[in-house]
Design a protein around this motif. Structure first.
Motif, mmCIF file in Angstrom:
data_model
loop_
_atom_site.group_PDB
_atom_site.id
_atom_site.type_symbol
_atom_site.label_atom_id
_atom_site.label_comp_id
_atom_site.label_asym_id
_atom_site.label_seq_id
_atom_site.Cartn_x
_atom_site.Cartn_y
_atom_site.Cartn_z
ATOM 1 N N PRO A 247 0.833 -1.206 0.000
ATOM 2 C CA PRO A 247 0.000 0.000 0.000
ATOM 3 C C PRO A 247 0.867 1.255 0.000
ATOM 4 N N LEU A 248 0.251 2.387 -0.342
ATOM 5 C CA LEU A 248 0.990 3.636 -0.520
ATOM 6 C C LEU A 248 1.743 4.049 0.746
ATOM 7 N N ASP A 249 1.104 3.945 1.923
ATOM 8 C CA ASP A 249 1.785 4.385 3.146
ATOM 9 C C ASP A 249 2.985 3.497 3.458
ATOM 10 N N GLU A 250 2.882 2.194 3.144
ATOM 11 C CA GLU A 250 3.999 1.292 3.354
ATOM 12 C C GLU A 250 5.132 1.586 2.364
ATOM 13 N N ARG A 251 4.764 1.945 1.133
ATOM 14 C CA ARG A 251 5.779 2.276 0.121
ATOM 15 C C ARG A 251 6.653 3.434 0.595
ATOM 16 N N ARG A 252 6.036 4.450 1.190
ATOM 17 C CA ARG A 252 6.800 5.611 1.651
ATOM 18 C C ARG A 252 7.827 5.186 2.704
ATOM 19 N N LYS A 253 7.408 4.332 3.614
ATOM 20 C CA LYS A 253 8.322 3.846 4.647
ATOM 21 C C LYS A 253 9.464 3.038 4.034
ATOM 22 N N ILE A 254 9.108 2.189 3.066
ATOM 23 C CA ILE A 254 10.112 1.334 2.421
ATOM 24 C C ILE A 254 11.113 2.181 1.638
ATOM 25 N N VAL A 255 10.604 3.138 0.859
ATOM 26 C CA VAL A 255 11.479 3.991 0.043
ATOM 27 C C VAL A 255 12.447 4.755 0.935
ATOM 28 N N ALA A 256 11.958 5.310 2.046
ATOM 29 C CA ALA A 256 12.829 6.062 2.959
ATOM 30 C C ALA A 256 13.939 5.155 3.498
ATOM 31 N N CYS A 257 13.585 3.919 3.873
ATOM 32 C CA CYS A 257 14.578 2.982 4.404
ATOM 33 C C CYS A 257 15.599 2.593 3.340
ATOM 34 N N LEU A 258 15.120 2.264 2.136
ATOM 35 C CA LEU A 258 16.022 1.824 1.074
ATOM 36 C C LEU A 258 16.945 2.948 0.621
ATOM 37 N N HIS A 259 16.406 4.150 0.460
ATOM 38 C CA HIS A 259 17.235 5.271 0.026
ATOM 39 C C HIS A 259 18.311 5.587 1.059
ATOM 40 N N ARG A 260 17.950 5.500 2.342
ATOM 41 C CA ARG A 260 18.937 5.749 3.397
ATOM 42 C C ARG A 260 20.037 4.691 3.360
ATOM 43 N N GLU A 271 10.243 -4.551 7.957
ATOM 44 C CA GLU A 271 9.030 -5.366 7.910
ATOM 45 C C GLU A 271 7.914 -4.502 7.369
ATOM 46 N N ALA A 272 7.108 -5.043 6.453
ATOM 47 C CA ALA A 272 6.057 -4.240 5.832
ATOM 48 C C ALA A 272 4.850 -5.111 5.506
ATOM 49 N N LEU A 274 1.738 -6.167 3.060
ATOM 50 C CA LEU A 274 1.463 -6.242 1.638
ATOM 51 C C LEU A 274 0.035 -5.800 1.317
ATOM 52 N N LEU A 275 -0.224 -5.545 0.034
ATOM 53 C CA LEU A 275 -1.592 -5.376 -0.434
ATOM 54 C C LEU A 275 -2.360 -6.685 -0.236
ATOM 55 N N PRO A 276 -3.684 -6.628 -0.123
ATOM 56 C CA PRO A 276 -4.464 -7.863 0.050
ATOM 57 C C PRO A 276 -4.239 -8.824 -1.123
ATOM 58 N N ASP A 277 -4.188 -10.121 -0.804
ATOM 59 C CA ASP A 277 -4.062 -11.118 -1.864
ATOM 60 C C ASP A 277 -5.450 -11.480 -2.391
ATOM 61 N N ALA A 278 -5.549 -12.542 -3.210
ATOM 62 C CA ALA A 278 -6.821 -12.915 -3.835
ATOM 63 C C ALA A 278 -7.889 -13.260 -2.809
ATOM 64 N N SER A 279 -7.458 -13.715 -1.629
ATOM 65 C CA SER A 279 -8.422 -14.075 -0.584
ATOM 66 C C SER A 279 -8.774 -12.891 0.312
ATOM 67 N N GLY A 280 -8.148 -11.734 0.049
ATOM 68 C CA GLY A 280 -8.427 -10.552 0.843
ATOM 69 C C GLY A 280 -7.556 -10.391 2.071
ATOM 70 N N CYS A 282 -4.077 -9.583 4.116
ATOM 71 C CA CYS A 282 -2.875 -8.754 3.989
ATOM 72 C C CYS A 282 -1.724 -9.435 4.742
ATOM 73 N N GLY A 283 -0.801 -10.018 4.022
ATOM 74 C CA GLY A 283 0.346 -10.635 4.656
ATOM 75 C C GLY A 283 1.424 -9.614 4.972
ATOM 76 N N ARG A 284 2.452 -10.068 5.657
ATOM 77 C CA ARG A 284 3.597 -9.221 5.980
ATOM 78 C C ARG A 284 4.868 -9.943 5.579
ATOM 79 N N VAL A 285 5.883 -9.174 5.199
ATOM 80 C CA VAL A 285 7.170 -9.750 4.829
ATOM 81 C C VAL A 285 8.287 -9.038 5.577
ATOM 82 N N MET A 286 9.363 -9.774 5.808
ATOM 83 C CA MET A 286 10.608 -9.225 6.327
ATOM 84 C C MET A 286 11.605 -9.198 5.180
ATOM 85 N N MET A 287 12.454 -8.191 5.162
ATOM 86 C CA MET A 287 13.460 -8.051 4.116
ATOM 87 C C MET A 287 14.758 -7.575 4.748
#
Length: 306
Positions: A247-260, A271-272, A274-280, A282-287
């Motif tokens: 989602p857009l708010d998560e993207r902003r957090k991710i971009v700030a972290c990656l750019h830094r 950790e962020a 995800l957008l909802p999958d086909a079943s609706g 919202c999972g989370r991932v670590m990177m």
């Protein structure tokens, strides 16, 4: 899966390590009386992927792959600590070579300072604070120990059988990579890739990389990463595709972290949601990502909570 701690910008065991330029002066004079940084041309990104997987799986802040030479131990890959060259007489890894019985054997110490096998080495500045040390031997083509796959932490650890089994397999992959680097008999590239793929499935963590030198396709990832991001397996890897899995708010957090991380050339873990999958759902991932010596990054990504 354990969260990797003590990562961002923090290195263990750095006391008394001179500037990189000293490496070349010491080499010319034929002396090595203490730890020295390893020149960048000896680093290897393939080995770095293995140490990153090991650190991610176990939660140990430091994972290393070291080669045992005639008079020194040379760290060819390291996560969470500098790559060092250390005299044999000052190295946990060199001592471990005398303790292992063969391939697949493991040496574990939950307090080297009070362990009679390592207590003299624990007094040295570059080993100060180690409260957990694990070593798997890296084997040569004739059954000799050519190196050590090791973990270190400032806290004790209890490893379960699954973790020990996976670490033993990572040590085999590291041995194969070292054989390739030194043109020793080895498995084919296809077999090595298959082993790494099997390892990723076991850990439920996929590898990814970012190489700015590859203008047409700087981003790459394994099928496990695509699956964790809910992306079609046939979709070409790209920074755009990655960001739009969130989602857009998560993207902003991710971009700030990656750019830094890119700007400062430091490791990162995020950790962020995800957008909802086909079943609706919202999972989370670590990177997790580590900088490479070529200006890019490599790392692993896995579903949060696994």
């Amino acid at each position: 899966m354990s969260h990797v701690h003590g990562r961002e910008g923090h290195h263990y065991f750095t006391d008394g390590v001179p500037p990189t330029a000293v490496v070349f002066a010491a080499a010319q004079e034929g002396r090595l009386d203490g730890p020295l940084p390893v020149p960048a041309h000896l680093w290897d990104e393939h080995l770095d992927r293995l140490t990153t997987l090991a650190a991610t799986m176990t939660g140990c802040p430091v994972a290393r792959i070291s080669v045992l030479e005639a008079d020194r131990v040379v760290c060819r890959s390291s996560v969470g600590a500098p790559r060092l060259m250390v005299p044999l007489a000052q190295s946990f890894c060199a001592r471990s070579r005398t303790l292992v019985r063969g391939a697949g054997d493991v040496v574990i110490s939950n307090n080297p300072a009070t362990d009679e096998r390592f207590h003299d080495l624990a007094l040295l500045p570059h080993n100060a604070g180690v409260r957990f040390y694990l070593a798997y031997p890296l084997m040569g083509s004739h059954g000799e120990v050519i190196g050590i796959f090791s973990l270190r932490d400032v806290l004790p650890h209890v490893m379960d059988e699954t973790e020990l089994s996976v670490l033993a397999d990572l040590a085999v992959l590291a041995s194969e990579r070292l054989a390739a680097l030194h043109h020793l008999p080895q498995e084919s590239d296809g077999q090595a890739a298959l082993h790494l793929s099997m390892m990723e499935r076991t850990l439920k963590a996929g590898c990814w990389s970012y190489d700015p030198a590859k203008a047409e396709a700087p981003v790459s990832w394994s099928p496990i990463v695509a699956g964790a991001l809910h992306l079609p397996p046939q979709m070409p890897p790209s920074y755009y595709a990655f960001l739009h899995a969130f989602p857009l708010d998560e993207r902003r957090k991710i971009v700030a972290c990656l750019h830094r991380a890119v700007r400062r050339r430091i490791p990162f873990t995020l950790e962020a949601t995800l957008l909802p999958d086909a079943s609706g759902e919202c999972g989370r991932v670590m990177m997790h990502g580590e900088p490479t010596d070529k200006g890019g990054f490599y790392g692993v990504l896995w579903p949060s909570g696994t």
